[in-house]
Design a protein around this motif. Structure first.
Motif, PDB file in Angstrom:
ATOM      1  N   UNK A 193       1.000  13.415   1.000  1.00  0.00           N
ATOM      2  CA  UNK A 193       2.165  12.551   1.311  1.00  0.00           C
ATOM      3  C   UNK A 193       3.376  13.281   0.835  1.00  0.00           C
ATOM      4  N   UNK A 194       4.432  13.861   1.695  1.00  0.00           N
ATOM      5  CA  UNK A 194       5.402  14.208   1.138  1.00  0.00           C
ATOM      6  C   UNK A 194       6.751  13.055   1.360  1.00  0.00           C
ATOM      7  N   UNK A 195       7.097  12.383   0.545  1.00  0.00           N
ATOM      8  CA  UNK A 195       8.120  11.384   0.801  1.00  0.00           C
ATOM      9  C   UNK A 195       9.406  11.345   0.218  1.00  0.00           C
ATOM     10  N   UNK A 196      10.344  10.911   0.694  1.00  0.00           N
ATOM     11  CA  UNK A 196      11.515  10.808   0.169  1.00  0.00           C
ATOM     12  C   UNK A 196      11.938   9.508  -0.294  1.00  0.00           C
ATOM     13  N   UNK A 197      12.429   9.347  -1.562  1.00  0.00           N
ATOM     14  CA  UNK A 197      12.755   8.325  -2.279  1.00  0.00           C
ATOM     15  C   UNK A 197      14.411   7.905  -2.477  1.00  0.00           C
ATOM     16  N   UNK A 198      14.879   6.919  -1.869  1.00  0.00           N
ATOM     17  CA  UNK A 198      16.082   6.379  -2.148  1.00  0.00           C
ATOM     18  C   UNK A 198      16.390   5.473  -2.751  1.00  0.00           C
ATOM     19  N   UNK A 199      17.005   5.510  -3.912  1.00  0.00           N
ATOM     20  CA  UNK A 199      17.062   4.309  -4.923  1.00  0.00           C
ATOM     21  C   UNK A 199      18.291   3.566  -4.526  1.00  0.00           C
ATOM     22  N   UNK A 200      17.866   2.742  -3.095  1.00  0.00           N
ATOM     23  CA  UNK A 200      18.936   1.679  -2.825  1.00  0.00           C
ATOM     24  C   UNK A 200      18.270   1.025  -1.851  1.00  0.00           C
ATOM     25  N   UNK A 201      18.506  -0.387  -1.778  1.00  0.00           N
ATOM     26  CA  UNK A 201      17.983  -1.263  -0.680  1.00  0.00           C
ATOM     27  C   UNK A 201      18.470  -1.210   0.762  1.00  0.00           C
ATOM     28  N   UNK A 202      17.657  -1.550   1.879  1.00  0.00           N
ATOM     29  CA  UNK A 202      18.179  -1.304   2.915  1.00  0.00           C
ATOM     30  C   UNK A 202      18.977  -2.885   3.291  1.00  0.00           C
ATOM     31  N   UNK A 203      18.923  -3.880   2.666  1.00  0.00           N
ATOM     32  CA  UNK A 203      19.555  -4.969   2.765  1.00  0.00           C
ATOM     33  C   UNK A 203      20.819  -5.086   2.087  1.00  0.00           C
ATOM     34  N   UNK A 204      21.956  -5.546   2.764  1.00  0.00           N
ATOM     35  CA  UNK A 204      23.368  -5.763   2.193  1.00  0.00           C
ATOM     36  C   UNK A 204      23.293  -6.425   0.892  1.00  0.00           C
ATOM     37  N   UNK A 205      24.109  -6.056   0.007  1.00  0.00           N
ATOM     38  CA  UNK A 205      24.128  -6.570  -1.415  1.00  0.00           C
ATOM     39  C   UNK A 205      22.823  -7.083  -2.144  1.00  0.00           C
TER      40      UNK A 205
ATOM     41  N   UNK B 144       5.656  13.798  -4.092  1.00  0.00           N
ATOM     42  CA  UNK B 144       4.659  14.187  -3.429  1.00  0.00           C
ATOM     43  C   UNK B 144       3.370  13.814  -3.996  1.00  0.00           C
ATOM     44  N   UNK B 145       2.741  13.305  -3.005  1.00  0.00           N
ATOM     45  CA  UNK B 145       1.426  12.256  -3.530  1.00  0.00           C
ATOM     46  C   UNK B 145       0.224  13.056  -3.039  1.00  0.00           C
ATOM     47  N   UNK B 146      -0.898  13.298  -3.893  1.00  0.00           N
ATOM     48  CA  UNK B 146      -2.211  13.730  -3.490  1.00  0.00           C
ATOM     49  C   UNK B 146      -3.049  12.444  -3.097  1.00  0.00           C
ATOM     50  N   UNK B 147      -3.006  12.160  -1.751  1.00  0.00           N
ATOM     51  CA  UNK B 147      -3.595  11.005  -1.442  1.00  0.00           C
ATOM     52  C   UNK B 147      -5.156  10.821  -1.664  1.00  0.00           C
ATOM     53  N   UNK B 148      -5.813  11.839  -2.149  1.00  0.00           N
ATOM     54  CA  UNK B 148      -7.304  11.988  -2.299  1.00  0.00           C
ATOM     55  C   UNK B 148      -7.453  11.453  -3.578  1.00  0.00           C
ATOM     56  N   UNK B 149      -6.506  11.487  -4.508  1.00  0.00           N
ATOM     57  CA  UNK B 149      -6.641  11.195  -5.934  1.00  0.00           C
ATOM     58  C   UNK B 149      -5.962   9.944  -6.564  1.00  0.00           C
ATOM     59  N   UNK B 150      -5.056   9.355  -5.588  1.00  0.00           N
ATOM     60  CA  UNK B 150      -4.287   8.321  -6.054  1.00  0.00           C
ATOM     61  C   UNK B 150      -3.770   7.549  -4.697  1.00  0.00           C
ATOM     62  N   UNK B 151      -3.733   6.400  -4.663  1.00  0.00           N
ATOM     63  CA  UNK B 151      -3.413   5.378  -3.544  1.00  0.00           C
ATOM     64  C   UNK B 151      -1.662   5.495  -3.565  1.00  0.00           C
TER      65      UNK B 151
END
Length: 212
Positions: free
Chosen positions: A32-44, A185-192
């Motif tokens: 799994x190839x993820x994009x992590x954004x250090x921000x909440x989608x909720x205001x404030x 990048x997560x190898x889903x066969x080896x970690x949730x």
């Protein structure tokens, strides 16, 4: 402006947030190839927002800055609780629980205090680790190495297989996003995948600019 995220419409998003678009990345059943954004989608609010390679929201954290007061809750795209992260009092250890139960922790994550091995950031142990945080029967589940401040981290299992990586993310024409947006990048066969995301949250607790 370089764009980062998503394809879906979300309830509660601040109108001030820019529209972001994921760079096309193909996930496989194993990776799994993820994009992590250090921000909440909720205001404030402060938190994390995570998208898959197609730009779909997969994880969110909206109570990150309150984690020192209680628990940090990792949720799915619709706000259902997946994992609760709680720090042990007066220690460098955190416990990861399923859902919001706070019973029978699944994992214990301990910050590395070994000054002779600065490359090692943290150890991931079974949830029934002793209260002092010592490794019971030398059983190590995962080990995290690298530099979180540089967004170059690797997670290895007890057989030294690479199971997850934090990498810097670049946009079109090599435009960098900075440290608040990065690839995971997560190898889903080896970690949730949700456990892997919990490790990212804890690395930020230990080594991020907002660490306590």
């Amino acid at each position: 402006m370089t764009r980062v995220y998503p394809n879906a419409t979300f309830t509660g998003i601040s109108e001030r947030l820019p529209k972001l678009l994921s760079i096309p990345e193909n996930d496989t059943a194993e990776e799994a190839i993820l994009t992590v954004w250090k921000k909440s989608l909720l205001f404030n609010c402060n938190g994390f927002t995570v998208f898959d390679g197609k730009g779909n929201l997969v994880f969110r954290v909206d109570n990150y800055m309150d984690g020192h007061k209680g628990e940090i809750l990792l949720m799915d795209a619709t706000g259902n609780p997946l994992l609760t992260i709680r720090r042990k009092k007066m220690s460098h250890c955190w416990l990861i629980y399923e859902g919001e139960t706070l019973v029978n922790p699944r994992l214990c994550v301990r910050k590395s205090m070994n000054i002779l091995n600065k490359n090692c950031l943290a150890y991931v142990l079974p949830g029934n680790t002793t209260s002092s945080g010592r490794i019971r029967n030398n059983k190590l589940v995962y080990e995290i190495e690298g530099s979180y401040s540089q967004r170059t981290c690797s997670v290895y299992d007890d057989s030294r297989r690479l199971v997850a990586e934090i990498k810097k993310k670049e946009g079109d024409k090599g435009v960098a996003y900075g440290t608040d947006v990065f690839r995971f990048v997560v190898q889903q066969d080896h970690i949730r995948t949700d456990f892997a995301m919990a490790l990212v949250i804890l690395l930020d607790q230990m080594f991020g600019s907002s660490r306590r």
